[in-house]
Scaffold this motif. Structure first.
Motif, mmCIF file in Angstrom:
data_model
loop_
_atom_site.group_PDB
_atom_site.id
_atom_site.type_symbol
_atom_site.label_atom_id
_atom_site.label_comp_id
_atom_site.label_asym_id
_atom_site.label_seq_id
_atom_site.Cartn_x
_atom_site.Cartn_y
_atom_site.Cartn_z
ATOM 1 N N ALA A 1 33.429 47.716 30.064
ATOM 2 C CA ALA A 1 35.184 46.913 30.327
ATOM 3 C C ALA A 1 35.156 47.368 31.869
ATOM 4 O O ALA A 1 35.845 47.067 31.711
ATOM 5 C CB ALA A 1 35.674 48.266 29.306
ATOM 6 N N GLU A 2 35.048 48.425 32.305
ATOM 7 C CA GLU A 2 35.134 49.383 34.048
ATOM 8 C C GLU A 2 34.060 48.142 34.611
ATOM 9 O O GLU A 2 34.748 47.548 35.523
ATOM 10 C CB GLU A 2 33.836 50.487 33.703
ATOM 11 C CG GLU A 2 34.822 51.626 33.293
ATOM 12 C CD GLU A 2 34.553 52.369 33.711
ATOM 13 O OE1 GLU A 2 33.210 53.019 34.020
ATOM 14 O OE2 GLU A 2 34.733 53.917 33.306
ATOM 15 N N HIS B 1 33.589 44.802 34.383
ATOM 16 C CA HIS B 1 34.200 43.443 33.360
ATOM 17 C C HIS B 1 35.267 43.611 34.600
ATOM 18 O O HIS B 1 35.481 42.180 34.974
ATOM 19 C CB HIS B 1 34.823 43.536 32.292
ATOM 20 C CG HIS B 1 34.627 41.758 31.933
ATOM 21 N ND1 HIS B 1 35.459 41.204 30.430
ATOM 22 C CD2 HIS B 1 34.676 40.517 32.690
ATOM 23 C CE1 HIS B 1 36.127 40.102 29.929
ATOM 24 N NE2 HIS B 1 35.291 40.025 31.536
ATOM 25 N N SER B 2 35.910 44.604 34.744
ATOM 26 C CA SER B 2 37.159 45.051 35.230
ATOM 27 C C SER B 2 37.702 44.543 36.887
ATOM 28 O O SER B 2 38.095 44.130 37.503
ATOM 29 C CB SER B 2 38.502 46.064 34.735
ATOM 30 O OG SER B 2 38.702 46.033 33.412
ATOM 31 N N ARG C 1 36.844 40.671 37.792
ATOM 32 C CA ARG C 1 37.510 40.341 38.184
ATOM 33 C C ARG C 1 38.379 40.873 39.274
ATOM 34 O O ARG C 1 38.926 40.321 39.409
ATOM 35 C CB ARG C 1 38.483 40.605 36.316
ATOM 36 C CG ARG C 1 38.143 39.644 35.271
ATOM 37 C CD ARG C 1 38.825 38.596 35.170
ATOM 38 N NE ARG C 1 37.570 38.025 33.630
ATOM 39 C CZ ARG C 1 36.746 37.853 33.922
ATOM 40 N NH1 ARG C 1 35.657 37.443 34.790
ATOM 41 N NH2 ARG C 1 36.237 37.177 32.952
ATOM 42 N N ALA C 2 38.825 41.718 38.935
ATOM 43 C CA ALA C 2 39.397 42.161 40.778
ATOM 44 C C ALA C 2 38.760 41.909 42.101
ATOM 45 O O ALA C 2 39.623 41.518 43.168
ATOM 46 C CB ALA C 2 39.498 44.285 40.686
#
Length: 396
Positions: free
Chosen positions: A175-176, A178-179, A182-183
């Protein structure tokens, strides 16, 4: 940010092994592309060719529109995150994060600023003075990620970065990553053999087998409309049930028969896949996902031609769901009898609600969602979809 493109790229090793075969694939700017496939399919070799760590045998690789075949790795403006972290054990976290910038002669003040920014993003501020041996696996992976981030590259290349983490950490760090992507908006190619990572992280996924690209599309499309039998069996957990069947017609409907079972193909599905009509009276390969089988006890009205019956040979209770294994008198697509039963049969799997209360030895009556069946040509393995010109036994 930079697009990455493979144009007819192949890699043939000195022993004649063709690890990558004429790969054509474009990764758009800011896209998160996942290369997925079984061990030995060529995904890591493809990644290493982008990085410049593996020489290209044929074809062209472009980064940001520029051909990089003969450009050294350090001049490609990419950052790579490895499976084994590749941290320097004698350096602190801060020094590991900033080492690449030091080699590029970035000013000390800017190095410190970029290291601090990466540490804040990844929650590494309390550990900047520690050595890697004093960190957990998840923290080491964050340091490896941070070292790539501080470079501010045009692309990230990640080679199975979560494979050394335990199950809980894999979910968290997944999840980290992926985030973070995205950022940052940095173009990313991510290699994994784990389809869960592929399905949850990728904007698109590219499925490889024996060095050849099988399908590239969004995770949803690859799952719902696999291009061939291999993709159908590889993507999805548990794997799709696959058996040899025969298509016939009864009561104005197509019927898929295998062993002593028959499933009536929903007319909506035939309308979506008119090429099925060309297979009437012919053999096909039938696919049914375990989640498309439901305990008949939970359905108010069961229509004829929708059920499969068998005896539960194994029950796997997973809390939120149960997996029920049951043999049917049919031929598994591999054509190999499995287990103690005599003759040809297929071991099928149903993913059901735990409220079904089924136990090993119980008689199962399962209802198939016949709008979600999958069909493949037995000769080519290609999925049978909507091309009216598709001819049984030939590539369309």
């Amino acid at each position: 940010m930079a697009a990455i493109e493979f144009q007819g790229v192949s890699k043939v090793f000195s022993d004649g092994t063709r690890a990558v075969d004429l790969l054509d694939l474009k990764v758009d700017e800011a896209e998160f592309m996942v290369l997925v496939g079984p061990s030995g399919c060529g995904k890591t070799t493809a990644l290493r060719m982008v990085a410049g760590l593996e020489e290209i045998s044929e074809g062209t690789i472009l980064i940001g529109g520029d051909v990089v075949n003969d450009i050294s790795p350090k001049e490609r403006d990419i950052a790579m995150v490895f499976q084994n972290y590749a941290l320097y054990p004698h350096m602190s976290v801060a020094d590991n994060l900033g080492f690449g910038l030091k080699l590029r002669k970035v000013r000390r003040s800017e190095r410190r600023q970029r290291v601090r920014r990466a540490a804040e993003t990844l929650g590494l501020e309390p550990y900047l003075d520690r050595k890697p041996r004093a960190l957990s696996g998840g923290q080491r992976q964050r340091v490896a990620m941070g070292r790539a981030i501080v470079r501010e590259p045009s692309a990230f290349l990640m080679d199975e970065p979560l494979s050394n983490l335990d199950a809980k950490l894999r979910v968290q760090v997944r999840a980290e990553i992926h985030s973070l992507q995205r950022a940052s908006g940095v173009t990313t190619i991510y290699v994994t053999h784990d389809q869960t990572e592929a399905m949850t992280m990728g904007d698109r996924i590219a499925v490889l087998r024996d060095g050849a690209l099988q399908q590239v599309d969004t995770p949803e499309r690859v799952y719902q409309r696999p291009a061939n039998q291999f993709v159908a069996g590889f993507i999805g957990s548990p794997a799709m049930n696959i058996v040899n069947a025969r298509l016939t017609r009864a009561n104005r409907s197509l019927v898929a028969s295998f062993g002593d079972h028959s499933l009536e193909v929903d007319n909506e599905l035939v309308a979506e896949r008119p090429a099925l009509l060309a297979y009437e009276g012919k053999d096909v390969v039938l696919g049914i996902r375990p989640e498309d089988l439901e305990d008949a006890a939970f359905i108010a009205e069961v229509r004829p031609g929708r059920t499969l019956e068998g005896v539960c040979s194994l029950r796997e209770a997973l809390g939120s769901e149960e997996l029920l294994h049951f043999p049917v008198a049919a031929e598994a697509n591999e054509g190999v009898p499995i287990g103690p039963l005599e003759g040809k049969y297929a071991m099928l799997l149903a993913r059901v609600d735990p409220q079904s209360k089924m136990r090993e030895g119980d008689r199962l009556r399962l209802v198939a969602d016949t709008k979600r069946l999958h069909f493949f040509d037995p000769a080519t393995g290609r999925a049978i979809y909507g091309d009216q010109r598709q001819v049984p036994g030939r590539e369309s």
